[in-house]
Write a protein that holds these residues in place. Structure first.
Motif, mmCIF file in Angstrom:
data_model
loop_
_atom_site.group_PDB
_atom_site.id
_atom_site.type_symbol
_atom_site.label_atom_id
_atom_site.label_comp_id
_atom_site.label_asym_id
_atom_site.label_seq_id
_atom_site.Cartn_x
_atom_site.Cartn_y
_atom_site.Cartn_z
ATOM 1 N N PRO A 100 0.387 4.140 -11.548
ATOM 2 C CA PRO A 100 0.887 5.509 -11.383
ATOM 3 C C PRO A 100 0.141 6.528 -12.246
ATOM 4 O O PRO A 100 -0.427 6.189 -13.279
ATOM 5 N N ASP A 101 0.176 7.748 -11.790
ATOM 6 C CA ASP A 101 -0.201 8.902 -12.595
ATOM 7 C C ASP A 101 1.118 9.485 -13.102
ATOM 8 O O ASP A 101 1.827 10.171 -12.352
ATOM 9 N N MET A 102 1.482 9.187 -14.337
ATOM 10 C CA MET A 102 2.807 9.547 -14.825
ATOM 11 C C MET A 102 2.998 11.058 -14.902
ATOM 12 O O MET A 102 4.110 11.558 -14.747
ATOM 13 N N VAL A 103 1.909 11.798 -15.152
ATOM 14 C CA VAL A 103 2.023 13.261 -15.148
ATOM 15 C C VAL A 103 2.425 13.743 -13.769
ATOM 16 O O VAL A 103 3.332 14.572 -13.610
ATOM 17 N N LYS A 104 1.767 13.227 -12.733
ATOM 18 C CA LYS A 104 2.093 13.612 -11.357
ATOM 19 C C LYS A 104 3.514 13.175 -10.999
ATOM 20 O O LYS A 104 4.248 13.904 -10.313
ATOM 21 N N THR A 105 3.915 11.997 -11.489
ATOM 22 C CA THR A 105 5.264 11.502 -11.196
ATOM 23 C C THR A 105 6.328 12.442 -11.746
ATOM 24 O O THR A 105 7.297 12.787 -11.065
ATOM 25 N N VAL A 106 6.162 12.879 -12.995
ATOM 26 C CA VAL A 106 7.145 13.787 -13.601
ATOM 27 C C VAL A 106 7.102 15.148 -12.912
ATOM 28 O O VAL A 106 8.140 15.793 -12.717
ATOM 29 N N LYS A 107 5.897 15.600 -12.515
ATOM 30 C CA LYS A 107 5.801 16.859 -11.770
ATOM 31 C C LYS A 107 6.544 16.771 -10.441
ATOM 32 O O LYS A 107 7.218 17.720 -10.020
ATOM 33 N N ASP A 108 6.414 15.626 -9.753
ATOM 34 C CA ASP A 108 7.126 15.438 -8.490
ATOM 35 C C ASP A 108 8.629 15.500 -8.703
ATOM 36 O O ASP A 108 9.370 16.067 -7.888
ATOM 37 N N MET A 109 9.095 14.956 -9.823
ATOM 38 C CA MET A 109 10.515 15.006 -10.116
ATOM 39 C C MET A 109 10.967 16.446 -10.360
ATOM 40 O O MET A 109 12.020 16.880 -9.864
ATOM 41 N N LEU A 110 10.160 17.191 -11.092
ATOM 42 C CA LEU A 110 10.480 18.605 -11.319
ATOM 43 C C LEU A 110 10.578 19.373 -10.010
ATOM 44 O O LEU A 110 11.472 20.198 -9.806
ATOM 45 N N SER A 111 9.650 19.090 -9.101
ATOM 46 C CA SER A 111 9.651 19.768 -7.813
ATOM 47 C C SER A 111 10.924 19.459 -7.037
ATOM 48 O O SER A 111 11.531 20.346 -6.436
ATOM 49 N N ARG A 112 11.353 18.202 -7.052
ATOM 50 C CA ARG A 112 12.559 17.816 -6.311
ATOM 51 C C ARG A 112 13.820 18.371 -6.965
ATOM 52 O O ARG A 112 14.868 18.473 -6.316
ATOM 53 N N LEU A 113 13.719 18.711 -8.246
ATOM 54 C CA LEU A 113 14.863 19.311 -8.945
ATOM 55 C C LEU A 113 14.876 20.827 -8.835
ATOM 56 O O LEU A 113 15.710 21.491 -9.460
ATOM 57 N N GLY A 114 13.913 21.366 -8.075
ATOM 58 C CA GLY A 114 13.899 22.801 -7.825
ATOM 59 C C GLY A 114 13.042 23.612 -8.764
ATOM 60 O O GLY A 114 13.050 24.844 -8.714
ATOM 61 N N ASP A 115 12.283 22.959 -9.640
ATOM 62 C CA ASP A 115 11.381 23.668 -10.537
ATOM 63 C C ASP A 115 10.056 23.863 -9.810
ATOM 64 O O ASP A 115 9.253 22.930 -9.708
ATOM 65 N N GLY A 116 9.823 25.051 -9.307
ATOM 66 C CA GLY A 116 8.617 25.322 -8.524
ATOM 67 C C GLY A 116 7.380 25.530 -9.358
ATOM 68 O O GLY A 116 6.268 25.548 -8.836
ATOM 69 N N HIS A 117 7.535 25.688 -10.668
ATOM 70 C CA HIS A 117 6.391 25.916 -11.543
ATOM 71 C C HIS A 117 5.655 24.603 -11.757
ATOM 72 O O HIS A 117 6.180 23.660 -12.346
ATOM 73 N N ARG A 118 4.413 24.507 -11.278
ATOM 74 C CA ARG A 118 3.663 23.250 -11.310
ATOM 75 C C ARG A 118 2.697 23.172 -12.490
ATOM 76 O O ARG A 118 1.941 22.221 -12.620
ATOM 77 N N GLY A 119 2.670 24.170 -13.342
ATOM 78 C CA GLY A 119 1.703 24.182 -14.430
ATOM 79 C C GLY A 119 1.992 23.127 -15.478
ATOM 80 O O GLY A 119 3.074 22.568 -15.557
ATOM 81 N N GLY A 120 0.969 22.881 -16.317
ATOM 82 C CA GLY A 120 1.109 21.941 -17.414
ATOM 83 C C GLY A 120 0.631 20.543 -17.062
ATOM 84 O O GLY A 120 0.968 20.030 -16.012
ATOM 85 N N GLU A 121 -0.187 19.980 -17.940
ATOM 86 C CA GLU A 121 -0.719 18.635 -17.725
ATOM 87 C C GLU A 121 -0.307 17.676 -18.834
ATOM 88 O O GLU A 121 -0.639 16.505 -18.788
ATOM 89 N N ASP A 122 0.397 18.176 -19.820
ATOM 90 C CA ASP A 122 0.813 17.353 -20.948
ATOM 91 C C ASP A 122 2.223 16.832 -20.690
ATOM 92 O O ASP A 122 3.170 17.598 -20.556
ATOM 93 N N ILE A 123 2.348 15.496 -20.634
ATOM 94 C CA ILE A 123 3.643 14.917 -20.292
ATOM 95 C C ILE A 123 4.694 15.224 -21.353
ATOM 96 O O ILE A 123 5.888 15.290 -21.062
ATOM 97 N N SER A 124 4.254 15.434 -22.591
ATOM 98 C CA SER A 124 5.200 15.768 -23.653
ATOM 99 C C SER A 124 5.801 17.158 -23.448
ATOM 100 O O SER A 124 6.830 17.487 -24.042
ATOM 101 N N GLN A 125 5.168 17.994 -22.598
ATOM 102 C CA GLN A 125 5.740 19.296 -22.253
ATOM 103 C C GLN A 125 6.568 19.214 -20.973
ATOM 104 O O GLN A 125 7.532 19.965 -20.794
ATOM 105 N N LEU A 126 6.180 18.294 -20.076
ATOM 106 C CA LEU A 126 6.881 18.178 -18.795
ATOM 107 C C LEU A 126 8.259 17.537 -18.963
ATOM 108 O O LEU A 126 9.233 17.959 -18.327
ATOM 109 N N ILE A 127 8.346 16.510 -19.817
ATOM 110 C CA ILE A 127 9.620 15.813 -19.988
ATOM 111 C C ILE A 127 10.724 16.751 -20.488
ATOM 112 O O ILE A 127 11.846 16.728 -19.949
#
Length: 806
Positions: free
Chosen positions: A233-260
């Motif tokens: 897996p690409d864990m950054v992409k995985t967390v971004k996909d989760m954000l998208s499904r939760l309604g967070d349309g902002h796709r910026g950021g590549e650091d997983i410590s900021q996405l979580i």
């Protein structure tokens, strides 16, 4: 093309170290030989890096496949050369000191000179092969511009996400059970995690999807999200996909410590439902678990994994439950197959009934196998087509990497470490649906060097990991939760036979003498059980070159056993259960033999010179006609498992310091009782004793285990005519499992078994009588009371009389 590196890197990883050990020994290498050994060590270290790169590829071309095959074969031959070296030069003698030892070594050097020149010549040949392999790699730039590390273009599990729950077969009860487990509050509003685990293709994703959609429809959760992880897996992409499904349309950021923290911020004050599909590692789960706060609002997480151990990791204080998904019943599998193969039909056409039954049996209740095979056969009308495509789905020439079933199984195989791949492929040697004894399997693994540490505990851990990954099925657990036997599902068996053939790991042939391919035979399995004329001796395959065979296993008739003089480097010779006469001519010349099983054969005598097999680690002659072991057996200094059954031991057993397991008659040629002599062994862990008294009834000898005896034994089995066993104080302080098997009960009023209270470490007791009589029942009652006095758990007390439990 599927990658076929398989277990190769395990071989190449071990060889540089083995060559290094050779250089450190005292042997005086001929001029030039030391330099060639150093060259091979360095070159193989370089090849190792290339092999590991090839393993990272999902696909590669035919040139790379050919190069990998060459590396594999030369690695085998180098290992054979190393193992034969010391034996051919010094006869396998141990290094000693002193003038006499120096004189002996000097004489050996002179007498072994012809062998040394042969060794040097063989080494030159191996060096030339390695040079050519290296030149070929550079010539074609192998490992640089071939292959791809891209993901598979199609996820074979994708269809499971769009299955109509109303069309599922055999899942209604499972959906209900898992849904209740997920929603059960248990008096707490804390986070609950429910993990669905099971083998590849068992329907984990299908079940989780049905539960997820059902709970979504209840509108009890304020938000929900689904992500699939996968093996790479690409864990950054995985967390971004989760954000998208939760309604967070902002796709910026590549650091997983900021996405979580963004995910946690959305979920912090909401009751959420999350489904994390296809977890492969603790690292993946550790990252994704950080996204979910335990907010005491009744939130729920559903996970799926092929590895039983993973869901229990990184759960912290959350409530956690594991649901082990089972296979379809025969009726459910039949219903699903008919629905997929014949649409609205409820029955199979009459002319296909036999083929349908065979195919369904091969699927063995695995949902993905049922669906895949049914889809393949849906438009085929002849019985021949059904048997051709339905019974050979994974390893026929018509299969390819695009097949969804094979692709899903390959993901599990590729995720294994090289050592575990070898251990799994090894099970292809045994016939389909075989119940393989754990002791037999792990001792063979060790004998062939598949377990790096050559340690039974490490081998058991490897088996448990294969079981935990749902690639091997455990059978009949003992008191330590170690399976006594194991087997593989028929679909996984087909897969490992396919991979074993591709990797030239093992050559499997049957009673019809299926032609052996032109590759060098490394492991030979001859299965004659399918021969309708198995009562007639089968002819040997005289044309096959077995000079490089590391193991030979025969099932069925012993007459198919190859001439032992042809087996130059064999480590394992396993004829267990073979019928008919067994020829042992040349046995004592098998200088590398480590595992020999003649169990259940018609053998009545062992060669007098069996003590020449200096490398032998396991000898099994249980259930044979062998009555007495040759005196030379005591010279086997490396023998760890001596399984002689009711055969008598020779004198001098105290010399066999390496013994860990022993099965034998309770008397030697000159000793009335072997227990005292065995008490001198400090490595003995398992002991089985046969006491068959010849005295008249009522005059049986008392079997006594004296104080302070057998200090290291953990498992003890006693077989005798009638119960007359006494355990004195301080005896067997470490024994955890005790098995007492009697032919009949005692005729008098004495209990027959006394001193159980002295076995302070006892965890598991088995007491069996072959005959139902008053003496047997009296002993059962007395032993039960004694065992209960030791506070044994009732599930670990087994009492049987004439096959019936009490």
């Amino acid at each position: 093309m599927d990658i076929v590196v398989g277990a190769l890197s395990g071989i190449v990883d071990a060889l540089p170290g083995k060559l290094g050990e050779l250089l450190e020994q005292e042997y005086a290498l001929l001029s030039g030989v030391r330099g060639d050994v150093i060259f091979l060590k360095d070159e193989l270290s370089s090849m190792r890096a290339a092999i590991h790169y090839c393993e990272s590829l999902d696909h590669h071309d035919s040139q790379t496949t050919g190069w990998i095959s060459l590396v594999r074969e030369v690695a085998y031959d180098i290992e054979d050369w190393v193992d034969l070296f010391s034996i051919r030069v010094h006869g396998g003698a141990q290094s000693t000191s002193g003038f006499r030892a120096w004189l002996s070594r000097s004489v050996d050097k002179l007498t072994a000179l012809p062998a040394r020149h042969t060794i040097a010549s063989e080494l030159q040949g191996l060096k030339e092969r390695v040079l050519e392999i290296s030149r070929q790699r550079n010539r074609y730039r192998l490992g640089q511009m071939v292959g791809t590390t891209s993901q598979h273009p199609h996820d074979p599990r994708l269809s499971a996400l769009f299955v109509d729950p109303g069309r599922l077969v055999g899942f209604d009860g499972k959906v209900e059970d898992v849904s209740k487990t997920v929603m059960d509050a248990g008096g707490s509003n804390g986070l609950r995690i429910v993990s669905i685990v099971g083998m590849a293709g068992s329907g984990k994703t299908t079940l989780a999807n049905a539960v997820y959609r059902r709970l979504q429809a209840d509108n009890t959760f304020q938000c929900s999200a689904f992500v699939s992880i996968g093996p790479k897996p690409d864990m950054v992409k995985t967390v971004k996909d989760m954000l998208s499904r939760l309604g967070d349309g902002h796709r910026g950021g590549e650091d997983i410590s900021q996405l979580i923290p963004r995910v946690r911020g959305i979920l912090e004050k909401k009751r959420y439902l999350a489904w994390i599909d296809d977890i492969w590692s603790s690292e993946q789960w550790g990252v994704i678990r950080c996204c979910f706060p335990d907010n005491s609002l009744g939130s729920r997480i559903i996970t799926t994994s092929r590895n039983d151990a993973l869901p229990t990791n990184h759960h912290y204080g959350s409530s956690k439950f594991v649901y082990k998904i089972g296979l379809l019943t025969d009726n459910e599998a039949r219903e699903l197959f008919l629905k997929k193969a014949f649409s609205s039909r409820n029955d199979c056409p009459q002319h296909l009934v036999d083929a349908f039954t065979k195919v369904l049996r091969r699927c063995a209740g695995l949902p993905l196998a049922v669906v895949s095979v049914a889809a393949k056969l849906a438009h085929k009308q002849s019985r021949e087509e059904w048997e051709k495509h339905g019974l050979n789905l994974l390893y026929s020439s018509h299969s390819d990497g695009s097949d969804g079933l094979k692709q899903i199984l390959h993901l599990s195989y590729s995720d294994l470490q090289p050592q575990l791949r070898s251990c799994l492929l090894y099970l292809s040697i045994f016939p389909e649906n075989s119940e393989v004894e754990t002791d037999r399997l792990v001792r063979r693994w060790i004998a062939e060097g598949l377990i790096a540490a050559s340690n039974e505990d490490t081998a058991i851990s490897s088996l448990n990991e294969l079981i935990g990954r749902n690639l091997v099925q455990p059978l009949d657990l003992n008191h330590d939760s170690i399976p006594r036997c194991c087997r593989v599902h028929p679909v996984i068996y087909d897969f490992i036979v396919c991979m074993s053939m591709q990797d030239n790991f093992a050559t499997v042939t049957d009673a019809q003498h299926v032609p052996i391919n032109n590759k060098t035979v490394r492991r030979l399995s001859l299965n004659l059980k399918s021969n309708s004329k198995q009562d007639q001796p089968a002819a040997r395959n005289e044309t096959t070159d077995l000079s490089h065979a590391r193991s030979v296993t025969v099932f069925g008739h012993a007459s198919a056993t190859p001439h032992l003089t042809d087996l130059k480097v064999v480590r394992v010779l396993d004829l267990e259960g073979c019928k008919g006469p067994v020829c042992l001519d040349g046995l004592c010349k098998l200088v590398l033999l480590r595992y020999l099983s003649l169990r259940g054969t018609d053998v009545s005598e062992l060669p007098a010179a069996i003590g020449d097999l200096r490398c032998l680690e396991t000898l099994d002659v249980r259930s044979t006609k062998v009555e007495e072991l040759p005196p030379s057996i005591v010279r086997l200094q490396k023998l760890m498992h001596l399984l002689a059954g009711s055969a008598k031991l020779p004198d001098g057993m105290d010399k066999m310091k390496a013994l860990r397991s022993l099965s034998c008659a309770a008397t030697t040629k000159s000793s009335a009782n072997v227990v005292e002599e065995l008490s001198k062994h400090h490595n003995l862990r398992q002991l089985e004793l046969y006491y068959y008294a010849t005295e008249t009834p009522g005059n049986e000898k008392q079997i006594k285990f004296p104080a302070d005896g057998l200090q290291t034994v953990k498992q003890l089995c006693i077989r005798c005519t009638s119960p007359s066993v006494t355990f004195e104080p301080r005896v067997l302080p470490k024994v955890q499992a005790l098995v007492l098997r009697f032919e009949k009960g005692r005729a008098d009023d004495t209990i027959g078994v006394s001193g159980l209270e002295h076995l302070s470490s006892l965890k598991h007791l088995v007491l069996e009588f072959e005959q139902h009589d008053a003496g047997a029942m009296a002993t059962v009652t007395a032993v039960r009371m004694a065992a209960e006095g030791l506070h044994l758990d009732h599930q670990y007390i087994t009492l049987k009389v004439d096959g019936k439990k009490y």
